[in-house]
Design a protein around this motif. Structure first.
Motif, PDB file in Angstrom:
ATOM      1  N   SER A 263      15.555   5.214  45.382  1.00 27.35           N
ATOM      2  CA  SER A 263      15.491   6.457  44.614  1.00 27.35           C
ATOM      3  C   SER A 263      15.767   6.148  43.147  1.00 27.35           C
ATOM      4  N   ILE A 264      15.586   7.146  42.295  1.00 26.98           N
ATOM      5  CA  ILE A 264      15.737   6.930  40.854  1.00 26.98           C
ATOM      6  C   ILE A 264      17.184   6.600  40.468  1.00 26.98           C
ATOM      7  N   GLU A 265      18.125   6.894  41.345  1.00 25.46           N
ATOM      8  CA  GLU A 265      19.520   6.566  41.051  1.00 25.46           C
ATOM      9  C   GLU A 265      19.727   5.070  40.836  1.00 25.46           C
ATOM     10  N   ARG A 266      18.874   4.245  41.447  1.00 24.93           N
ATOM     11  CA  ARG A 266      19.008   2.798  41.259  1.00 24.93           C
ATOM     12  C   ARG A 266      18.726   2.406  39.814  1.00 24.93           C
ATOM     13  N   TRP A 267      17.837   3.123  39.131  1.00 23.26           N
ATOM     14  CA  TRP A 267      17.587   2.863  37.710  1.00 23.26           C
ATOM     15  C   TRP A 267      18.865   3.144  36.920  1.00 23.26           C
ATOM     16  N   VAL A 268      19.527   4.231  37.248  1.00 21.22           N
ATOM     17  CA  VAL A 268      20.752   4.606  36.536  1.00 21.22           C
ATOM     18  C   VAL A 268      21.845   3.575  36.785  1.00 21.22           C
ATOM     19  N   LEU A 269      22.012   3.173  38.030  1.00 20.99           N
ATOM     20  CA  LEU A 269      23.049   2.213  38.381  1.00 20.99           C
ATOM     21  C   LEU A 269      22.796   0.836  37.769  1.00 20.99           C
TER      22      LEU A 269
ATOM     23  N   PRO B 183      36.068   2.219  32.884  1.00 14.88           N
ATOM     24  CA  PRO B 183      35.410   1.060  33.491  1.00 14.88           C
ATOM     25  C   PRO B 183      34.952   1.373  34.921  1.00 14.88           C
ATOM     26  N   LEU B 184      33.907   0.700  35.358  1.00  8.55           N
ATOM     27  CA  LEU B 184      33.389   0.930  36.702  1.00  8.55           C
ATOM     28  C   LEU B 184      34.029  -0.038  37.692  1.00  8.55           C
ATOM     29  N   PRO B 185      34.537   0.466  38.797  1.00  6.97           N
ATOM     30  CA  PRO B 185      35.099  -0.433  39.812  1.00  6.97           C
ATOM     31  C   PRO B 185      33.996  -1.239  40.494  1.00  6.97           C
ATOM     32  N   GLU B 186      34.272  -2.511  40.729  1.00  6.94           N
ATOM     33  CA  GLU B 186      33.288  -3.408  41.331  1.00  6.94           C
ATOM     34  C   GLU B 186      32.795  -2.889  42.676  1.00  6.94           C
ATOM     35  N   GLU B 187      33.705  -2.353  43.475  1.00  3.39           N
ATOM     36  CA  GLU B 187      33.312  -1.898  44.807  1.00  3.39           C
ATOM     37  C   GLU B 187      32.347  -0.721  44.751  1.00  3.39           C
ATOM     38  N   ALA B 188      32.458   0.094  43.691  1.00  3.75           N
ATOM     39  CA  ALA B 188      31.556   1.241  43.552  1.00  3.75           C
ATOM     40  C   ALA B 188      30.131   0.766  43.293  1.00  3.75           C
ATOM     41  N   LEU B 189      29.980  -0.230  42.428  1.00  2.00           N
ATOM     42  CA  LEU B 189      28.648  -0.743  42.120  1.00  2.00           C
ATOM     43  C   LEU B 189      28.021  -1.402  43.344  1.00  2.00           C
TER      44      LEU B 189
ATOM     45  N   PRO C  53      23.464   5.290  46.528  1.00  2.00           N
ATOM     46  CA  PRO C  53      23.471   5.487  45.068  1.00  2.00           C
ATOM     47  C   PRO C  53      23.895   6.879  44.613  1.00  2.00           C
ATOM     48  N   GLU C  54      23.411   7.934  45.267  1.00  2.00           N
ATOM     49  CA  GLU C  54      23.777   9.288  44.839  1.00  2.00           C
ATOM     50  C   GLU C  54      25.265   9.546  45.040  1.00  2.00           C
ATOM     51  N   GLU C  55      25.785   9.106  46.165  1.00  2.00           N
ATOM     52  CA  GLU C  55      27.199   9.300  46.468  1.00  2.00           C
ATOM     53  C   GLU C  55      28.075   8.600  45.433  1.00  2.00           C
ATOM     54  N   VAL C  56      27.699   7.394  45.042  1.00  2.00           N
ATOM     55  CA  VAL C  56      28.474   6.632  44.071  1.00  2.00           C
ATOM     56  C   VAL C  56      28.427   7.298  42.694  1.00  2.00           C
ATOM     57  N   LEU C  57      27.267   7.756  42.271  1.00  2.00           N
ATOM     58  CA  LEU C  57      27.151   8.423  40.974  1.00  2.00           C
ATOM     59  C   LEU C  57      27.955   9.718  40.956  1.00  2.00           C
ATOM     60  N   ARG C  58      27.943  10.423  42.066  1.00  2.00           N
ATOM     61  CA  ARG C  58      28.719  11.661  42.148  1.00  2.00           C
ATOM     62  C   ARG C  58      30.221  11.376  41.971  1.00  2.00           C
ATOM     63  N   ALA C  59      30.668  10.298  42.591  1.00  2.00           N
ATOM     64  CA  ALA C  59      32.088   9.937  42.484  1.00  2.00           C
ATOM     65  C   ALA C  59      32.436   9.444  41.076  1.00  2.00           C
TER      66      ALA C  59
ATOM     67  N   LEU D  76      30.916  10.088  38.154  1.00  2.00           N
ATOM     68  CA  LEU D  76      30.696  11.031  37.057  1.00  2.00           C
ATOM     69  C   LEU D  76      31.288  12.413  37.316  1.00  2.00           C
ATOM     70  N   GLY D  77      31.898  12.596  38.494  1.00  2.00           N
ATOM     71  CA  GLY D  77      32.455  13.900  38.820  1.00  2.00           C
ATOM     72  C   GLY D  77      31.411  14.892  39.255  1.00  2.00           C
ATOM     73  N   GLY D  78      30.280  14.415  39.688  1.00  2.00           N
ATOM     74  CA  GLY D  78      29.161  15.250  40.117  1.00  2.00           C
ATOM     75  C   GLY D  78      27.863  14.546  39.793  1.00  2.00           C
ATOM     76  N   TRP D  79      26.765  15.064  40.345  1.00  2.00           N
ATOM     77  CA  TRP D  79      25.464  14.474  40.033  1.00  2.00           C
ATOM     78  C   TRP D  79      24.406  15.581  39.942  1.00  2.00           C
ATOM     79  N   GLY D  80      24.726  16.554  39.102  1.00  2.00           N
ATOM     80  CA  GLY D  80      23.794  17.633  38.826  1.00  2.00           C
ATOM     81  C   GLY D  80      23.185  17.469  37.448  1.00  2.00           C
TER      82      GLY D  80
END
Length: 209
Positions: free
Chosen positions: A116-122, A135-141, A148-154, A156-160
């Motif tokens: 999905s497009i979230e991989r471009w963001v990550l 800073p981004l935790p290594e385990e999140a990446l 990907p969506e779940e990680v971005l939501r965590a 950034l505090g949301g993914w809207g």
């Protein structure tokens, strides 16, 4: 989105056909950054079309409509929702067949977003850190590869739309293309659609007077 009027016969008209709202927002932001870096001779006319769940047949009617409006190049970006090369290849083949019959396949670039497009963001860790303010935790990446969506939501505090706009400000196409093959394919195809760069001595849109 209503296509803008053509300013000149030499103006490039490029359409992006995407799945839904978040793709529309992120693809437009990234496409404009690629265009600004490429510095084409004249500003291209862009149409960003979200299908919003329209059946696949909507892709072909949209391409036909925009082709009649003198659009010259089309980018169809879709969430693959899989990392299986065989399944992605099958979907690409299914989309291409009608375009070949319509004799429009050479004007269309298909970009599977894997998964999905979230991989471009990550792929742009610096942009994520700036948007998250930490800073981004290594385990999140590492987890982002499968969720990907779940990680971005965590992170950034949301993914809207609000979070997507915030991170889009910081995304850098060069950083993303160095880490994501599908985005590199997209950027290269867009640069090709824009045509050659202006000569060093010649002006380009957006250049300083």
């Amino acid at each position: 989105m209503k296509p803008r009027s053509v300013r000149s016969s030499a103006q490039r008209k490029i359409a992006f056909i995407v799945d839904e709202g978040k793709e529309k927002l992120l693809v437009e932001a990234l496409a404009r950054k690629v265009i600004a870096r490429h510095r084409p001779v004249s500003r291209p006319c862009l149409a960003i079309i979200g299908l919003w769940g329209t059946p696949l047949v909507g892709v072909y009617s949209t391409v036909e409509f925009l082709f009649a409006k003198n659009y010259q190049r089309f980018f169809i970006l879709f969430n693959a929702r899989t990392t299986s090369r065989r399944r992605i290849s099958s979907v690409v083949s299914d989309i291409l067949k009608p375009l070949i019959r319509m004799r429009l396949d050479e004007k269309v670039t298909l970009i599977p977003l894997v998964p999905s497009i979230e991989r471009w963001v990550l792929a742009d860790e610096e942009a994520l850190e700036r948007a998250a303010g930490k800073p981004l935790p290594e385990e999140a990446l590492a987890r982002g590869k499968s969720h990907p969506e779940e990680v971005l939501r965590a992170l950034l505090g949301g993914w809207g739309p609000k979070e997507q706009k915030r991170v889009a400000k910081y995304l850098d196409p060069e950083r993303i293309r160095a880490r994501d093959a599908s985005f590199d394919t997209f950027a290269r195809a867009l640069e090709d659609a824009l045509g050659r760069r202006p000569e060093a001595s010649g002006p380009a849109f957006g250049s300083a007077p």
